[in-house]
Write a protein that holds these residues in place. Structure first.
Motif, PDB file in Angstrom:
ATOM      1  N   VAL A   1     103.190  36.186 -27.346  1.00  0.00           N
ATOM      2  CA  VAL A   1     104.499  35.532 -27.203  1.00  0.00           C
ATOM      3  C   VAL A   1     104.369  34.049 -27.537  1.00  0.00           C
ATOM      4  O   VAL A   1     103.595  33.328 -26.903  1.00  0.00           O
ATOM      5  CB  VAL A   1     105.045  35.697 -25.773  1.00  0.00           C
ATOM      6  CG1 VAL A   1     106.390  34.986 -25.634  1.00  0.00           C
ATOM      7  CG2 VAL A   1     105.187  37.169 -25.419  1.00  0.00           C
ATOM      8  N   LYS A   2     105.095  33.601 -28.533  1.00  0.00           N
ATOM      9  CA  LYS A   2     105.047  32.194 -28.928  1.00  0.00           C
ATOM     10  C   LYS A   2     106.177  31.384 -28.289  1.00  0.00           C
ATOM     11  O   LYS A   2     105.995  30.229 -27.935  1.00  0.00           O
ATOM     12  CB  LYS A   2     105.113  32.076 -30.450  1.00  0.00           C
ATOM     13  CG  LYS A   2     103.970  32.788 -31.166  1.00  0.00           C
ATOM     14  CD  LYS A   2     102.611  32.368 -30.595  1.00  0.00           C
ATOM     15  CE  LYS A   2     101.464  33.146 -31.236  1.00  0.00           C
ATOM     16  NZ  LYS A   2     100.160  32.822 -30.598  1.00  0.00           N
ATOM     17  N   ASP A   3     107.340  31.983 -28.162  1.00  0.00           N
ATOM     18  CA  ASP A   3     108.481  31.299 -27.537  1.00  0.00           C
ATOM     19  C   ASP A   3     108.868  32.079 -26.283  1.00  0.00           C
ATOM     20  O   ASP A   3     109.632  33.052 -26.353  1.00  0.00           O
ATOM     21  CB  ASP A   3     109.667  31.222 -28.500  1.00  0.00           C
ATOM     22  CG  ASP A   3     109.366  30.361 -29.716  1.00  0.00           C
ATOM     23  OD1 ASP A   3     108.835  29.250 -29.524  1.00  0.00           O
ATOM     24  OD2 ASP A   3     109.644  30.804 -30.847  1.00  0.00           O
ATOM     25  N   ALA A   4     108.328  31.658 -25.155  1.00  0.00           N
ATOM     26  CA  ALA A   4     108.563  32.374 -23.900  1.00  0.00           C
ATOM     27  C   ALA A   4     109.988  32.156 -23.414  1.00  0.00           C
ATOM     28  O   ALA A   4     110.551  31.059 -23.570  1.00  0.00           O
ATOM     29  CB  ALA A   4     107.577  31.896 -22.840  1.00  0.00           C
TER      30      ALA A   4
ATOM     31  N   SER B   1     105.915  30.497 -17.694  1.00  0.00           N
ATOM     32  CA  SER B   1     107.145  29.821 -18.078  1.00  0.00           C
ATOM     33  C   SER B   1     107.997  29.645 -16.829  1.00  0.00           C
ATOM     34  O   SER B   1     108.358  30.626 -16.170  1.00  0.00           O
ATOM     35  CB  SER B   1     107.915  30.656 -19.119  1.00  0.00           C
ATOM     36  OG  SER B   1     109.190  30.096 -19.372  1.00  0.00           O
TER      37      SER B   1
ATOM     38  N   VAL C   1     113.098  31.274 -21.044  1.00  0.00           N
ATOM     39  CA  VAL C   1     113.251  30.257 -20.002  1.00  0.00           C
ATOM     40  C   VAL C   1     114.394  30.618 -19.062  1.00  0.00           C
ATOM     41  O   VAL C   1     114.821  29.800 -18.248  1.00  0.00           O
ATOM     42  CB  VAL C   1     113.485  28.858 -20.612  1.00  0.00           C
ATOM     43  CG1 VAL C   1     112.228  28.391 -21.340  1.00  0.00           C
ATOM     44  CG2 VAL C   1     114.692  28.866 -21.558  1.00  0.00           C
TER      45      VAL C   1
ATOM     46  N   TYR D   1     103.766  35.230 -19.342  1.00  0.00           N
ATOM     47  CA  TYR D   1     103.792  35.770 -20.700  1.00  0.00           C
ATOM     48  C   TYR D   1     102.390  35.747 -21.301  1.00  0.00           C
ATOM     49  O   TYR D   1     101.536  34.938 -20.907  1.00  0.00           O
ATOM     50  CB  TYR D   1     104.767  34.988 -21.582  1.00  0.00           C
ATOM     51  CG  TYR D   1     104.381  33.552 -21.849  1.00  0.00           C
ATOM     52  CD1 TYR D   1     103.701  33.192 -23.016  1.00  0.00           C
ATOM     53  CD2 TYR D   1     104.712  32.540 -20.948  1.00  0.00           C
ATOM     54  CE1 TYR D   1     103.351  31.873 -23.271  1.00  0.00           C
ATOM     55  CE2 TYR D   1     104.372  31.212 -21.193  1.00  0.00           C
ATOM     56  CZ  TYR D   1     103.693  30.884 -22.359  1.00  0.00           C
ATOM     57  OH  TYR D   1     103.341  29.577 -22.608  1.00  0.00           O
TER      58      TYR D   1
ATOM     59  N   ASP E   1     117.580  36.084 -20.462  1.00  0.00           N
ATOM     60  CA  ASP E   1     116.982  36.432 -21.746  1.00  0.00           C
ATOM     61  C   ASP E   1     116.260  37.778 -21.695  1.00  0.00           C
ATOM     62  O   ASP E   1     115.993  38.388 -22.731  1.00  0.00           O
ATOM     63  CB  ASP E   1     115.979  35.358 -22.180  1.00  0.00           C
ATOM     64  CG  ASP E   1     116.646  34.022 -22.465  1.00  0.00           C
ATOM     65  OD1 ASP E   1     117.846  34.017 -22.820  1.00  0.00           O
ATOM     66  OD2 ASP E   1     115.969  32.985 -22.319  1.00  0.00           O
TER      67      ASP E   1
END
Length: 351
Positions: free
Chosen positions: A155-158, A256, A160, A150, A164
């Motif tokens: 992107v702050k919240d990749a 990630s 997992v 990422y 998703d």
């Protein structure tokens, strides 16, 4: 004896879909069952290796292999699936002694069709049972984890989980390489884990999310690093290779590692198997021992940035420990059903 490297483009699909037919051809060449014993040679003067690993990647290691075995090493390079199909077609008439595959699926195809000899228990015990064949026909020598790359600026919240990646927020923002063997192995692993129906549904939803298509994992990583794609599906070592080349601090791309048991957390292996009926059994066994030795495992760790699977070697890349990744419980030999996977990818309009 020498061969030139073959090209993957346009070959993998045809080859993989031909595996069952080629297996049938190899099982009854001139009325002999595939795997029938050959007349032993006077001595193991040469070792013929069919390698699905590229020449520029492992040629230096195979030079050391020659010293370790005391035999002249002759190599045929090519695509792993293509070489597996070739070995099935050649049957017991093959000149190959050792198959060095880029992935477990090709080894599984040979084992399923009786073309591999059982390896010495000592070699099998050198590697965790997750990364070797249950029937002892092949053993992994290096591993690579699937990851989600990422762009750290975007992107702050990749994510997992690969599940998703079908969410609307990632529409048009994901890079992947559908014709690459590692992506196809991942899809095969998902099929083994979750079944064909669930996998077919994921492929349909993923394709509907308009992912960006690239030819290779390296191109996917470059796109993520440049911000052309926000996410990308790759193998871990591409990032570590690039970090070693340009400096980790220069990379905008981050990794990630999917959560434990997620289909995206698959750890596939490069591995080896000895052809049944080889005239160079002693040299082939020495070759397997060498590839599991500290010298070879250090090479995989330092030069190819893969996970060493034996000899207690640690990676200088400070990789997450294999047992912390939580690779799904998949019999890697079952990744041999690539023909079904390719059919699904074609149905989804991906290849």
């Amino acid at each position: 004896m020498s061969w030139s490297r073959t090209t993957r483009a346009g070959v993998l699909a045809v080859t993989a879909l031909s595996l069952p037919l080629l297996a049938a051809c190899g099982d009854d060449a001139d009325g002999k069952a595939a795997g029938a014993a050959k007349e032993p040679a006077a001595q193991d003067s040469s070792l013929v290796v069919y390698s699905g690993r590229s020449e520029d990647l492992i040629a230096p290691l195979l030079k050391d292999l020659e010293k370790a075995t005391g035999a002249k090493v002759e190599v045929r390079y090519g695509d792993s699936a293509e070489l597996a199909a070739q070995l099935l077609e050649e049957g017991d008439k093959t000149k190959a002694d050792l198959f060095f595959s880029q992935d477990a699926g090709a080894l599984g195809a040979l084992g399923k069709n009786g073309r591999l000899a059982e390896l010495p228990q000592k070699s099998l015990d050198a590697v965790d049972e997750t990364f070797r064949a249950d029937d002892g026909m092949w053993v992994g020598v290096s591993g690579r984890a699937r990851v989600i790359a990422y762009n750290g600026d975007k992107v702050k919240d990749a994510p997992v989980s690969v599940n998703d990646l079908t969410k609307p927020q990632w529409k048009g923002k994901i890079g992947y390489a559908p014709t690459n063997a590692s992506f196809q192995a991942f899809v095969t692993g998902m099929r083994v884990m979750q079944g064909d129906d669930a996998t077919r549904a994921w492929l349909k939803d993923f394709k509907a999310n308009e992912p960006q298509v690239y030819e290779k994992n390296g191109a996917v990583l470059d796109a993520v690093d440049a911000g052309k794609a926000e996410l990308g599906l790759i193998n871990h070592y591409y990032w570590y290779e690039k970090a070693a080349e340009v400096g980790e601090d220069k990379l905008k791309a981050k990794l990630s590692f999917p959560t434990k048991g997620d289909p995206g957390a698959l750890v596939n292996v490069a591995g080896v198997g000895i052809l049944k009926g080889t005239d160079a059994d002693a040299a082939a066994r020495k070759a397997v021992e060498f590839l599991l030795s500290e010298q070879a495992q250090t090479y995989f760790a330092d030069e190819t940035h893969e996970y060493p699977l034996a000899a207690g070697v640690s990676s200088k890349d400070e990789l997450p420990a294999l047992d912390s990744i939580g690779t799904p419980e998949v019999d890697l030999s079952k990744l041999e059903s690539l023909d079904v996977t390719l059919g699904m990818l074609q149905e989804a309009g991906m290849v």
